[in-house]
Every structure is written in structure tokens, then in C-alpha cells.
Design an enzyme around this catalytic site. Structure first.
Site, mmCIF file in Angstrom:
data_model
loop_
_atom_site.group_PDB
_atom_site.id
_atom_site.type_symbol
_atom_site.label_atom_id
_atom_site.label_comp_id
_atom_site.label_asym_id
_atom_site.label_seq_id
_atom_site.Cartn_x
_atom_site.Cartn_y
_atom_site.Cartn_z
ATOM 1 N N ASP A 1 0.845 -1.190 0.000
ATOM 2 C CA ASP A 1 0.000 0.000 0.000
ATOM 3 C C ASP A 1 0.883 1.243 0.000
ATOM 4 O O ASP A 1 1.728 1.409 0.868
ATOM 5 C CB ASP A 1 -0.896 -0.027 1.256
ATOM 6 C CG ASP A 1 -1.923 1.099 1.227
ATOM 7 O OD1 ASP A 1 -1.817 1.968 0.344
ATOM 8 O OD2 ASP A 1 -2.827 1.091 2.079
ATOM 9 N N ASP B 1 36.794 18.419 -51.554
ATOM 10 C CA ASP B 1 35.871 18.954 -50.544
ATOM 11 C C ASP B 1 35.167 20.203 -51.076
ATOM 12 O O ASP B 1 35.114 20.450 -52.285
ATOM 13 C CB ASP B 1 36.652 19.215 -49.235
ATOM 14 C CG ASP B 1 35.799 19.046 -47.994
ATOM 15 O OD1 ASP B 1 35.089 20.005 -47.640
ATOM 16 O OD2 ASP B 1 35.824 17.961 -47.375
ATOM 17 N N ASP B 2 34.641 20.984 -50.180
ATOM 18 C CA ASP B 2 33.852 22.182 -50.470
ATOM 19 C C ASP B 2 34.575 23.106 -51.461
ATOM 20 O O ASP B 2 35.798 23.224 -51.430
ATOM 21 C CB ASP B 2 33.650 22.913 -49.127
ATOM 22 C CG ASP B 2 32.527 23.911 -49.185
ATOM 23 O OD1 ASP B 2 32.006 24.148 -50.280
ATOM 24 O OD2 ASP B 2 32.168 24.438 -48.113
ATOM 25 N N ASP C 1 27.760 16.532 -46.072
ATOM 26 C CA ASP C 1 27.949 17.455 -44.950
ATOM 27 C C ASP C 1 26.626 18.122 -44.576
ATOM 28 O O ASP C 1 25.654 18.126 -45.356
ATOM 29 C CB ASP C 1 28.991 18.500 -45.377
ATOM 30 C CG ASP C 1 29.754 19.098 -44.207
ATOM 31 O OD1 ASP C 1 29.326 18.898 -43.059
ATOM 32 O OD2 ASP C 1 30.760 19.785 -44.453
ATOM 33 N N MET C 2 26.579 18.746 -43.418
ATOM 34 C CA MET C 2 25.375 19.453 -42.941
ATOM 35 C C MET C 2 25.858 20.416 -41.860
ATOM 36 O O MET C 2 26.203 19.994 -40.774
ATOM 37 C CB MET C 2 24.407 18.414 -42.369
ATOM 38 C CG MET C 2 23.031 18.904 -42.035
ATOM 39 S SD MET C 2 22.959 19.810 -40.510
ATOM 40 C CE MET C 2 22.950 18.537 -39.288
ATOM 41 N N ASP D 1 35.640 18.099 -36.696
ATOM 42 C CA ASP D 1 36.517 19.012 -37.438
ATOM 43 C C ASP D 1 37.811 19.251 -36.676
ATOM 44 O O ASP D 1 38.750 19.835 -37.223
ATOM 45 C CB ASP D 1 35.811 20.359 -37.658
ATOM 46 C CG ASP D 1 34.975 20.344 -38.927
ATOM 47 O OD1 ASP D 1 34.899 19.283 -39.583
ATOM 48 O OD2 ASP D 1 34.391 21.389 -39.263
HETATM 49 C C1 DGJ Z 1 32.560 21.097 -42.364
HETATM 50 C C2 DGJ Z 1 33.271 19.782 -42.441
HETATM 51 O O1 DGJ Z 1 33.267 19.154 -41.211
HETATM 52 C C3 DGJ Z 1 34.671 20.005 -42.958
HETATM 53 O O2 DGJ Z 1 35.386 18.808 -42.956
HETATM 54 C C4 DGJ Z 1 34.586 20.590 -44.346
HETATM 55 O O3 DGJ Z 1 34.008 19.653 -45.216
HETATM 56 C C5 DGJ Z 1 33.773 21.869 -44.319
HETATM 57 N N1 DGJ Z 1 32.510 21.681 -43.694
HETATM 58 C C6 DGJ Z 1 33.555 22.396 -45.704
HETATM 59 O O4 DGJ Z 1 32.750 23.491 -45.721
#
Ligand code: DGJ
Length: 721
Positions: free
Chosen positions: A52, A362-363, A474-475, A543
Site C-alpha cells: 500500500d 571537398d567544399d 555534410d550538414m 573538425d
Molecule cells: C565542415 C566539415 O566538417 C569540414 O570537414 C569541411 O568539409 C567543411 N565543412 C567544408 O565546408
């Protein structure tokens, strides 16, 4: 094995190391009876002890000891007596409570796919499933709890399917699971951090109240990971009980542990109910993401081994899942946005000479992208930089003997882009309110079907245009400015709809390009979770490429992710993120703890440095199978030292790595005991020019040379003789 004891309506799910037991009570409530070290049998005489409890409400007036507030419920709702954090909450004309009672169950071999969501998978020999239907008569809602047991790999995958009958409901909360444990004496382990400092292994005692890790960023995030573990406070690397839960999901989530008034605890994980709500019409359904549970009594070594091998075998999919990964060179830190085709080819040539296998552009290859202020969305090669285009460059790189990979950031759009000028409404925004920027970019509204359709085609067009065998996806920002859409309720559906849109895009791209190796990235590890691993079998961990900074990042990441999935690069010194100058040997030794790559201007290096890199590449090729598929052990750790071994299947190769951060005067000798070796075998290390017996290495250990240098490291590779 899943056993059903019909006489007591009890399900006993027996894994390799744990038992998970649930029972249907006479009243129809489905309750949790046990989760922990495997037991052979659960006696029918083993009954719940009732007591209880004042102020714990009772469903019947006849029994004051029976309360939903004190029962260990498998899926709980507030409103009818359970005052703990609920698993589900609905709203309709009948109120907010659900009275979920057992309606039926099924046990079958194998496991169903989860509609539109990533989830664990396995063959009928590897996994068996129990489904339990719960029903609330008043709202006509059925909740089907699914329990898929991976016996050999020691995991239980749980999810819930919520179905409406005649009436619509508003789903305000739908976690994937809650788990009630009979005491509260735990230390909570989670992975926290920030950009450039992801997956810090965080430990905190479970005290009265509630501890949660959660994200409302629209991504699992740099600072939180959908993982929580409750460990006996005395747990060590090698022994101790740990309960762990993970979510196979990449969006907003919550994972929590709370204590109750009666000193039990409740652990939960699922979609974050903050900014969540879902309109369910009559005769429709909602599928929660999948949560993964495991238990070990073998401390953090046991947990790590189980987590890593499960992710490797039952989450990562496709051609690359079980294949050794190419050693790559990425031009980002070598050139940033400022490159020409000649510069890229120069870099690729040096990489080839060093034995590197894949070149990643890359970018900066598209639109007029010479800085991060523009062109996201304009996925058309920049002919000023790349006169032969992607196809021409890809071919030239292939001709050098390297594979060719490409960076994308498809979910984003720059205000200064042709895509934005053509479709300003595709950026997530609140009409009448200005944008909120991050890295000066906006997020495309992936909750819209037309945007996802466009993305699939835009990315496919590029991938078909050149010999691309690898993609870095990437994002680089989180989501804000959630729109109202047409109906108010959609606002709260937005985040989940975004993730469903993203998963649809990724599923389709996986289907169209099964040979491409995808690596996920979100400004490093900003969305490094099991949901993404299902579509992309490796992830750029951070990064932060500084070897010393990486130690804790990789160690935290390794608690759940296998080394094969952890992108890990050697970069230039002074390091671009920390300014630290570390020896090339240490940068190599730390990067070789994961999936090795390089990210510096090889062409500008003196020849002896390039020779050293070529030597590292050769070494990694000789240990790659062991690192990427072997067992991983964290060894004796201090504030100033880190040590690890990787051991292959038959224990014939052992990779030992040790790193000391700072040199100290008169420092004590450091002795490290290895783990996972064959005690009887004799092992030879070329680096040491000496042999030792397995039991010697594991019980006496290795003495680290007393070198007076900061950032000193050794790597010894032992072979069974
Ligand atoms: C963030 C990523 O983590 C990096 O390795 C690189 O690709 C840059 N963006 C590029 O803008």
C-alpha cells in the site's frame, strides 16, 4: 530465444548474456519483470510484491496496493495513476490518458522493417521478434510493442507502432521505450560536448530527480548523442553491470533517467516531445524510431564490444559495410576554397606516391563558391577552378591510380544562389519574419516532397556525371524558424517530417548508387548517430583534427561506434583548430586508431615527411583489417596518457598504441597491460625487436620508454609466432 510461459502469461527473452522478462497481469497490464544477467528459468512462484503506497492511485477501489504509479510498466501513459515520465501521451475529446491493456501477441523469426525509418536488420537465424498489442478501449488506440532479440550479438531492438481506430487523436509524445529498473543506484553515462569537441564521455551519479540528454536542434547534434547508459557505480573497464539504450534516429531526441518516490528508476529514450506533436486521423498509424537495449556485466569493455559489433553487423548496410575502407586524402585543410585543377592534381599525385587510395574533393568545387557565403544549392562544377569539369578531373585522378570522391551539402541553400533565387520558398522560414543565419546559410525544407524529389535528382545528376566512388555528405547548421504551414499542428510535426524526408532521400540515393561509399558529416560529428550510420557506413568524427584533441573525441565515439566508421585524419601543424604542434608520428598513430585519412598539403611537405607518411600508409594497410574489424580495448588511462589495443579475430595480430600528452619531470615509469591476447602464444614486435608471451603482455605489461617529450606516442604491432 523467446520463450512464452502461457500459464503465467510471461515472456522470457534470452540473449547471449541477458534475460529480458515481461508479463501480462490478470488485469491486462503488461509489466516488466526483469532485465539483467541471463537466467535459465523464471519461476511461476516469482510474484510481484505489492504494498500500500499512500498517494499512488489505484485503478480499483478494492485494492489499495495495486497502482500504475508503482508497477514497472512496459509502455506507460500519465493520467490514470502513473506520475513518472510517460512513454506516450495523446490528446482528443476523451482527455490525454490511455489505459493500455494486453490484447494479443505474436512471436516470429526475423524482424520486420520499420516504415520510412532506419533500423537494425538481421536474418531469421539472427533475430526473433515478439509483438505485443496493447489496446485502449475508450480512444480506440492500439499500441503494438515490438521486441526483436539479436541473441548472439546481445541486443534487444524495441519500437512502438501506434494505430488509431474510429477516432482521430493528437499524439503529443511517443517515446520508443521506457524501462523501469528496481533500484536507483546508478552512474549515468552519456556522450556530450560541442563543435570540435564531440562525444565527451560524461559520467554523473543518478540522484533524486531526472537527468536527460536531449536535442531540439533538428539533428542529434555535436553536444548530445542519442545514447544513455546506467551503470553500477563500481563498474570498471572489465566488470560491472551496465544497461544501455540507444536510438536509431538523427533528429530531435530525448534520453533520460529518473528516480521515483519509491527509489526505483525509469530510463527512457525516443523522439523529443518538446516541439513534437502528430495528428493521427482515424485508421492511421505512427511508427516510433527504434531503440536498442543491451545489458552486460562485463563493464565498459563488454559494452563497447557489444555496441561496436552490433553497429557493424546490424546497422551499417550495403556493399561497404563489411569491406575494408580506402585510405583517403581530403583537400579541405590543404586548400580550403582556394584550389585549381592543377593544385588538386599535384596533391593527388603526392597522395598516390604515398600509397593513398582515394582523393576527396571537398567544399568549393561548385557555383561561385570561393567562401562559405554563397552557392550552396548550385551543384554545378566551377569551370574556372576545374576546366575539365568533374568528369575530366575524376578521370585524371583515376588515371593516377586513385579513386575519386566528392563533398556535398545537399540539405542547405545559400541566399546568394540560383536555387534560392528560383525557389526562395524552399528555405525553412516563417513568412513575415526574417531569416536566422548560421554560416550564412539556410536549410532546405525537407518536409516538402518536391524539395526531396529535387534533391534526389540534383545529387544523382552530379553522381552520374563523373566517376565518383565516394561522397562526403555534410550538414553545417541546425534548424530554426519552423514554419506554421497550413494547419497549426504541422508546426510540431516539422522536425520529424524533415528527418523522414532526409531518410527518403538517403534511401533512394543508396538504392541508385549501391557502389558509392557514403561518409556523413555535420561540421564534424554534429549528426553522428546510428540513424545516419544505416545510410552511410562512416562518419567524419570531428573538425578537430588535432591528435591530442582527437584522443577524447575518438574514445567517446568508440564507446558506441566501431573504428571502421570513425573518419580520422592526419593534418598539418600547427593544427588549424588548436594551434598545437604534435609530431607526425603521433598524428599518424592517433589517426590509425580509426579509419585513416590525410588532410594536409602533401605536395608542400619535405620529402622525408612524405616518406614518413608513405610508411604510415603502408603500416595502416598491414593493420587495417585488425583495426576496422577487430576487438578494441581501452587500456590503463590517466589524465595524461591513453592506451589501446586492437586484436584481430584469431588473435594473431595485436596493434598497441600509447600516447602521453605532456612530459613530466621524474615521472614514474609507465607500465601498460595489454588485453585480448592469446595467453599461450608468443608475440613478436618488429618495433621492439623482441618477443613476449601473451600472458606476460597481459599480466606484466609493457614498459613505455621514459622519453622527455610532449605528445609522445608509440605504436607496437605484435604478430603471433
Ligand atoms: C565542415 C566539415 O566538417 C569540414 O570537414 C569541411 O568539409 C567543411 N565543412 C567544408 O565546408
Amino acid at each position: 530465444m523467446i520463450e512464452y510461459q502461457e500459464d503465467v502469461s510471461l515472456f522470457h527473452l534470452k540473449s547471449r548474456d541477458f534475460s529480458y522478462i515481461l508479463q501480462v497481469l490478470d488485469e491486462g497490464y503488461v509489466v516488466h519483470r526483469y532485465f539483467g544477467k541471463k537466467i535459465k528459468r523464471f519461476s511461476p512462484d516469482n510474484k510481484i510484491t505489492y504494498q500500500d503506497r499512500a498517494f499512488s492511485p489505484n485503478p480499483t477501489s478494492q485494492d489499495r496496493t495495486f497502482s500504475l504509479d508503482t508497477l514497472a510498466l512496459e509502455y506507460s501513459s500519465n493520467g490514470l495513476g502513473d506520475f513518472r515520465t510517460a512513454t506516450i501521451e495523446v490528446r482528443n475529446a476523451k482527455g490525454t490518458a490511455l489505459d493500455l491493456r494486453y490484447q494479443g501477441h505474436r512471436i516470429f523469426k526475423g524482424k520486420k522493417e520499420l516504415a520510412d525509418l532506419p533500423a537494425s536488420f538481421g536474418s531469421e537465424d539472427q533475430v526473433e521478434t515478439l509483438e505485443v498489442d496493447l489496446y485502449d478501449q475508450l480512444t480506440d488506440v492500439t499500441v503494438t510493442l515490438s521486441y526483436s532479440l539479436f541473441e548472439e550479438t546481445n541486443f534487444l531492438a524495441r519500437s512502438a507502432l501506434i494505430q488509431t481506430g474510429q477516432q482521430p487523436i493528437q499524439l503529443e509524445k511517443a517515446l520508443s521505450l521506457t524501462l523501469d529498473l528496481p533500484h536507483k543506484d546508478f552512474t549515468i553515462h552519456s556522450l556530450t560536448g560541442r563543435y570540435g569537441y564531440e562525444k565527451e564521455w560524461t559520467q554523473t551519479p543518478l540522484t533524486q530527480g531526472k537527468y536527460s540528454v536531449a536535442s531540439i536542434r533538428g539533428a542529434s547534434s555535436h553536444s548530445r548523442t542519442p545514447f544513455i547508459a546506467l551503470a553500477d557505480p563500481a563498474t570498471t573497464e572489465d566488470q560491472g553491470d551496465i544497461y544501455s539504450a540507444q536510438l536509431v534516429y538523427s533528429g530531435n531526441f530525448t534520453a533520460f533517467a529518473e528516480t521515483t518516490a519509491i527509489h526505483t528508476s525509469r530510463l527512457g529514450i525516443g523522439i523529443n516531445d518538446e516541439h513534437f506533436s502528430w495528428q493521427l486521423e482515424a485508421h492511421s498509424q505512427f511508427q516510433t524510431p527504434e531503440a536498442l537495449l543491451t545489458f552486460t556485466d562485463q563493464g565498459f569493455t563488454g559494452l563497447t564490444r557489444d555496441n561496436q559489433s552490433f553497429a557493424r553487423q546490424h546497422i551499417a548496410r550495403g556493399k561497404w559495410a563489411q569491406k575494408e575502407r580506402p585510405i583517403l586524402i581530403n583537400n579541405w585543410e590543404a586548400t580550403y576554397f582556394h584550389f585549381t585543377e592543377d593544385k588538386i592534381l599535384e596533391l593527388a599525385q603526392s597522395a598516390k606516391e604515398a600509397g593513398i587510395e582515394l582523393f576527396v574533393l571537398d567544399d568549393g568545387w561548385f557555383g561561385k563558391r570561393n567562401s562559405d557565403t554563397c552557392s550552396l544549392g548550385d551543384w554545378v562544377e566551377n569551370r574556372d577552378k576545374l576546366p575539365s569539369g568533374l568528369a575530366g578531373l575524376g578521370k585524371k585522378i583515376n588515371d593516377l591510380g586513385l579513386d575519386f570522391g566528392l563533398w556535398f551539402e545537399p540539405e542547405m541553400v545559400s541566399e546568394d544562389s540560383d536555387l534560392y533565387r528560383a525557389h526562395p520558398d524552399w528555405a525553412i522560414q516563417i513568412s513575415g519574419r526574417g531569416h536566422t543565419y548560421s554560416r550564412e546559410q539556410l536549410v532546405l525544407d525537407l518536409s516538402k516532397q518536391e524539395v526531396c524529389d529535387y534533391l534526389i535528382e540534383a545529387v544523382s545528376t552530379v553522381l552520374e556525371s563523373a566517376p565518383i566512388s565516394y561522397v562526403k555528405w555534410d550538414m553545417n547548421r541546425n534548424i530554426t524558424n519552423i514554419p506554421e504551414h497550413q494547419a497549426n499542428h504541422e508546426k510540431h510535426e516539422f522536425y520529424h517530417r524533415y528527418i523522414l524526408g532526409l531518410y527518403r532521400v538517403l534511401e533512394e540515393l543508396n538504392r541508385r548508387f549501391p557502389d558509392i561509399l557514403f561518409e556523413s558529416c555535420a561540421g564534424g560529428g554534429g549528426r553522428n548517430d546510428l540513424g545516419m550510420l544505416y545510410y552511410m557506413p562512416q562518419a567524419w568524427a570531428s573538425d578537430n583534427t588535432d591528435a591530442i584533441g582527437r584522443l577524447s573525441i575518438q574514445e567517446g565515439t568508440g564507446l558506441i561506434f566501431p573504428a571502421i566508421s570513425v573518419g580520422s585524419h592526419v593534418s598539418a601543424v600547427p593544427n588549424h583548430q588548436t594551434g598545437r604542434v604534435t609530431p607526425l608520428a603521433t598524428r599518424g598513430n592517433v589517426a590509425m586508431l580509426g579509419n585513416l585519412g590525410y588532410e594536409l598539403d602533401l605536395h608542400a611537405l619535405p620529402e622525408r615527411k612524405l616518406d614518413e607518411i608513405a610508411q604510415q600508409v603502408e603500416t595502416y594497410k598491414s593493420i587495417r583489417r585488425t583495426v576496422q574489424f577487430g576487438d578494441y580495448y581501452r587500456l590503463k588511462k590517466t589524465d595524461n596518457t591513453y592506451a589501446y589495443t586492437y586484436v584481430n579475430d584469431d588473435k594473431s595480430q595485436v596493434v598497441f598504441t600509447f600516447v602521453k600528452v605532456l612530459s613530466q619531470p621524474e615521472a614514474p615509469l609507465i607500465q601498460v597491460k595489454l588485453k585480448g591476447l592469446d595467453a599461450e602464444a608468443r608475440y613478436y614486435s618488429k618495433e621492439l625487436g623482441a618477443s613476449f608471451y601473451g600472458d606476460e603482455l597481459m599480466n606484466i605489461g609493457i614498459t613505455i620508454p621514459p622519453v622527455q617529450k610532449d605528445y609522445y606516442s608509440v605504436q607496437y604491432i605484435f604478430h603471433k609466432q
